[in-house]
Structures are given as structure tokens and as C-alpha cells.
Motif scaffolding. Structure first.
Motif, PDB file in Angstrom:
ATOM      1  N   ASP A   1     -55.405 -43.661  16.417  1.00 14.55           N
ATOM      2  CA  ASP A   1     -55.240 -44.041  15.018  1.00 14.55           C
ATOM      3  C   ASP A   1     -55.298 -45.555  14.857  1.00 14.55           C
ATOM      4  O   ASP A   1     -55.921 -46.082  13.926  1.00 14.55           O
ATOM      5  N   ALA A   2     -54.658 -46.275  15.769  1.00 20.58           N
ATOM      6  CA  ALA A   2     -54.665 -47.732  15.698  1.00 20.58           C
ATOM      7  C   ALA A   2     -56.070 -48.290  15.891  1.00 20.58           C
ATOM      8  O   ALA A   2     -56.495 -49.215  15.190  1.00 20.58           O
ATOM      9  N   ALA A   3     -56.815 -47.718  16.850  1.00 24.56           N
ATOM     10  CA  ALA A   3     -58.160 -48.220  17.122  1.00 24.56           C
ATOM     11  C   ALA A   3     -59.120 -47.930  15.974  1.00 24.56           C
ATOM     12  O   ALA A   3     -59.981 -48.756  15.637  1.00 24.56           O
ATOM     13  N   TRP A   4     -58.980 -46.766  15.351  1.00 21.69           N
ATOM     14  CA  TRP A   4     -59.923 -46.374  14.308  1.00 21.69           C
ATOM     15  C   TRP A   4     -59.769 -47.178  13.025  1.00 21.69           C
ATOM     16  O   TRP A   4     -60.642 -47.136  12.155  1.00 21.69           O
ATOM     17  N   LYS A   5     -58.717 -47.944  12.899  1.00 20.67           N
ATOM     18  CA  LYS A   5     -58.599 -48.842  11.747  1.00 20.67           C
ATOM     19  C   LYS A   5     -59.691 -49.914  11.759  1.00 20.67           C
ATOM     20  O   LYS A   5     -59.936 -50.577  10.738  1.00 20.67           O
ATOM     21  N   TRP A   6     -60.354 -50.087  12.897  1.00 25.41           N
ATOM     22  CA  TRP A   6     -61.352 -51.141  13.055  1.00 25.41           C
ATOM     23  C   TRP A   6     -62.779 -50.586  13.132  1.00 25.41           C
ATOM     24  O   TRP A   6     -63.688 -51.251  13.599  1.00 25.41           O
ATOM     25  N   SER A   7     -62.967 -49.362  12.656  1.00 27.09           N
ATOM     26  CA  SER A   7     -64.286 -48.744  12.741  1.00 27.09           C
ATOM     27  C   SER A   7     -65.265 -49.307  11.708  1.00 27.09           C
ATOM     28  O   SER A   7     -64.870 -49.731  10.623  1.00 27.09           O
ATOM     29  N   THR A   8     -66.547 -49.312  12.083  1.00 30.03           N
ATOM     30  CA  THR A   8     -67.604 -49.638  11.122  1.00 30.03           C
ATOM     31  C   THR A   8     -67.767 -48.460  10.157  1.00 30.03           C
ATOM     32  O   THR A   8     -67.332 -47.342  10.451  1.00 30.03           O
ATOM     33  N   PRO A   9     -68.398 -48.679   8.999  1.00 31.27           N
ATOM     34  CA  PRO A   9     -68.509 -47.595   8.011  1.00 31.27           C
ATOM     35  C   PRO A   9     -69.170 -46.335   8.552  1.00 31.27           C
ATOM     36  O   PRO A   9     -68.770 -45.220   8.214  1.00 31.27           O
ATOM     37  N   GLY A  10     -70.185 -46.506   9.425  1.00 26.54           N
ATOM     38  CA  GLY A  10     -70.870 -45.348   9.978  1.00 26.54           C
ATOM     39  C   GLY A  10     -70.199 -44.767  11.207  1.00 26.54           C
ATOM     40  O   GLY A  10     -70.704 -43.819  11.800  1.00 26.54           O
ATOM     41  N   ARG A  11     -69.101 -45.367  11.629  1.00 21.84           N
ATOM     42  CA  ARG A  11     -68.256 -44.874  12.720  1.00 21.84           C
ATOM     43  C   ARG A  11     -68.871 -45.014  14.110  1.00 21.84           C
ATOM     44  O   ARG A  11     -68.383 -44.419  15.069  1.00 21.84           O
ATOM     45  N   ALA A  12     -69.926 -45.812  14.250  1.00 23.93           N
ATOM     46  CA  ALA A  12     -70.565 -45.968  15.555  1.00 23.93           C
ATOM     47  C   ALA A  12     -69.900 -47.025  16.418  1.00 23.93           C
ATOM     48  O   ALA A  12     -70.062 -47.026  17.641  1.00 23.93           O
ATOM     49  N   MET A  13     -69.172 -47.936  15.797  1.00 18.33           N
ATOM     50  CA  MET A  13     -68.542 -49.041  16.513  1.00 18.33           C
ATOM     51  C   MET A  13     -67.072 -49.133  16.117  1.00 18.33           C
ATOM     52  O   MET A  13     -66.718 -48.886  14.961  1.00 18.33           O
ATOM     53  N   LEU A  14     -66.248 -49.525  17.086  1.00 17.32           N
ATOM     54  CA  LEU A  14     -64.870 -49.898  16.788  1.00 17.32           C
ATOM     55  C   LEU A  14     -64.735 -51.367  17.156  1.00 17.32           C
ATOM     56  O   LEU A  14     -64.643 -51.712  18.330  1.00 17.32           O
TER      57      LEU A  14
END
Length: 320
Positions: free
Chosen positions: A35-48
Motif C-alpha cells: 500500500d505504501a509503495a503504490w502511492k507512488w505509481s504512475t497513472p498507467g501503473r507500469a512504474m512505482l
């Protein structure tokens, strides 16, 4: 109980008298880290794109690393729960796979960097193994539900790991892991077979006896022993059902744990040794792999004491 941003259940000293940790604590820790890491995802979810100074590999490789390494956590979390995914982690990784491979190598916010030789732009080869293992562990709930175009693009991106030169150490297990995944989904060929055999041949040369490998030629002994050199071949044999490989590498893991199991303090701390001190956080991987595969001299209670003690050691001391 709270450990930094992790919301953990109350201790259970009845089931777990030394650490208070149960399976629920492990699942909560995994979910909290994700959950903590996914706060930094790109809109398309390919990068954190995690905060902090970029590495020498650059921000695009770092973003892929954020995706791939957390995917390992999510994959073990969901596979261990037999597909139950209450936070829908796999949906996010499926989206990221689509976005990252759609125009891989392009210079945009989502496209994954291509895999090249370790001397040129090699870090994505490391991440390819995490992507491949994640896909292999979660095949029924992720890979099998992807459209054929995404599957083909993912294979195309992964295959570059087989066609470029790894660093002369545990890196050879990255194309090994990619090849194992491709073979597991019916996409094996002479190229995958060659990558697998090459890694196994090198492992034989690095084996030093008593359950210990050097990380490449020479005397490089560190936490990559358990986290990589034992984990990848034993996990591969376990997932494929290859009893011959399981017996060979499992016997070495069993012998490794005879000594490595003594390298944890009563406070749960894994010993400092070698160059890979960051990987102390993953030191319990070998213990867990032994328990899962059955190739361990340790009782289930001892295995749980070691890995839960290690996890608690880091969480209690602000690792997050």
C-alpha cells in the motif's frame, strides 16, 4: 499494533510465544508495504516512482524496479492465500504489465526500458526475474486472464533477458527464472533451455560445499546465498515438480540451513556478513523456501521462530 505505517494485528503469544507474529501479521505486513509503495505509481501503473535520489541506472529503471520488486511481494502474498486477493493487488500489476510492454523502450511515462547487457543498461534484467516469478506464482489469477496480445508483448520483453549478458554472478539466475516461467506457460524452446542449463552449469562451479555457494568466482560469500543462489533453483524445481532438480538443489538447501539457521540472534537479527547488507531483510527467504519445499533440517516451529523473529526485528526498529 502499529509499526510505522503498518497496521498489524494484536500479538498472539498463545500461538507464537516468542514473537507474537502469526500468518495474519505477515499478510498485514505485506499489504502495508504494498500500500505504501503504490502511492507512488504512475497513472498507467507500469512504474512505482519511489521518492529519493535516483540510482545510477536512472529514474525509468528505478520505476520498473519499484513495480517488479513489489510484484514479488504481491505474488507470494496472493499465491500463499490460494488466489485470495482482498486488496486487488494483481489487478494493478496486470494493468502495469499492459502499460509497460505496450511500447517498451519508448521514452514516455509508462514504457519499460529494454533489457540489455549488464555493462550497458543491465538493471532491467534483474527486474525481469521478479516479473517472471511473479507471473509464474500467480498464473491462474493474472497471466491466464490476460489477452493474447499482452502475453506476446510480455514474452517479447522478457526474452531480451535470455539474449543479453548478465553480470558474472547470481545474475545468471535471472534469465534462468525468465526461461522457467516461459516454459511453464508453454513458450519454451531451445533458447530457454540454453539459458537454464547455462545457469545450472555455473552454479556447479560456484558450489563450495557444506551448502554454500560463492556469488560468482572467488570467495564472495553473502546473503545472496539464501536469497538467490538457493531460492531460485529450489523454487523453480518446486513449482515445476521436477523431482530430480528438487532432490539435487534441495539437499544443498537443507545442508545450507544447518549452518545458516544459526546466523540469527535471539532478537531476530540476521548476522552482518558480505557485501549485501541490504538483503538482510530477505535473509529469511532461505528458511521459508526450506519449509515450503520440505528441504530443511529445521522443525516448522523453528522455521517460524527464525523468519518471524527476523521480520519483527526490522519492523520494530524502523526499517519502514
Amino acid at each position: 499494533m502499529t509499526s510505522s505505517f503498518l497496521e498489524l494485528p494484536p500479538e498472539d503469544r498463545g500461538a507464537s510465544p516468542y514473537t507474537g507474529y502469526t500468518r495474519a501479521h505477515w499478510e498485514a505486513a505485506a499489504d502495508g508495504l504494498l500500500d505504501a509503495a503504490w502511492k507512488w505509481s504512475t497513472p498507467g501503473r507500469a512504474m512505482l516512482d519511489l521518492p529519493g535520489r535516483p540510482s545510477g541506472s536512472g529514474v525509468r529503471s528505478d520505476g520498473l524496479e519499484g513495480y517488479a520488486r513489489t510484484f514479488l511481494t504481491a505474488a507470494f502474498r496472493v499465491a500463499g492465500a490460494e488466489g485470495k486477493d482482498p486488496h486487488n493487488w494483481l489487478e494493478r500489476y496486470a494493468d502495469g504489465l499492459r502499460s509497460g510492454t505496450r511500447t517498451a523502450g519508448s521514452d514516455d511515462a509508462e514504457s519499460w526500458p529494454l533489457i540489455r547487457d549488464h555493462t550497458v543498461f543491465g538493471q532491467p534484467m534483474v527486474e525481469s526475474a521478479s516479473v517472471a516469478i511473479g507471473l509464474r506464482l500467480t498464473r491462474p489469477w493474472l497471466w491466464d486472464r490476460l489477452d493474447s496480445g499482452t502475453q506476446d508483448r510480455a514474452e517479447e520483453w522478457l526474452r531480451d533477458a535470455l539474449r543479453h549478458t548478465p553480470a558474472p554472478n547470481n545474475w545468471y539466475l535471472f534469465p534462468f527464472s525468465v526461461a522457467g516461467f516461459l516454459e511453464s506457460v508453454g513458450r519454451g524452446d531451445a533458447e530457454t533451455a540454453r539459458a537454464r542449463q547455462r545457469a545450472l552449469d555455473l552454479l556447479e562451479g560456484w558450489y563450495r560445499g557444506d551448502g554454500w555457494y560463492a556469488d560468482g568466482d572467488g570467495r564472495a560469500f553473502d546473503h545472496y546465498n539464501g536469497w538467490a543462489l538457493h531460492l531460485y533453483p529450489v523454487l523453480d524445481a518446486h513449482l515445476s515438480g521436477d523431482t530430480e532438480l528438487a532432490a539435487h538443489y534441495g539437499a544443498r538447501l537443507r545442508e545450507h540451513l544447518e549452518s545458516f539457521g544459526l546466523m540469527f540472534g535471539a532478537d531476530g537479527a540476521p548476522m552482518h556478513f558480505g557485501r549485501s547488507l541490504t538483503y538482510r531483510f530477505a535473509a529469511g527467504a532461505a528458511v521459508g523456501m526450506g519449509a515450503v519445499s520440505g528441504h530443511t533440517p529445521l522443525s516448522p516451529g523453528t522455521s517460524r521462530r527464525l523468519i518471524s523473529g527476523s521480520l519483527r526485528y526490522f519492523l520494530d526498529r524502523g526499517a519502514t
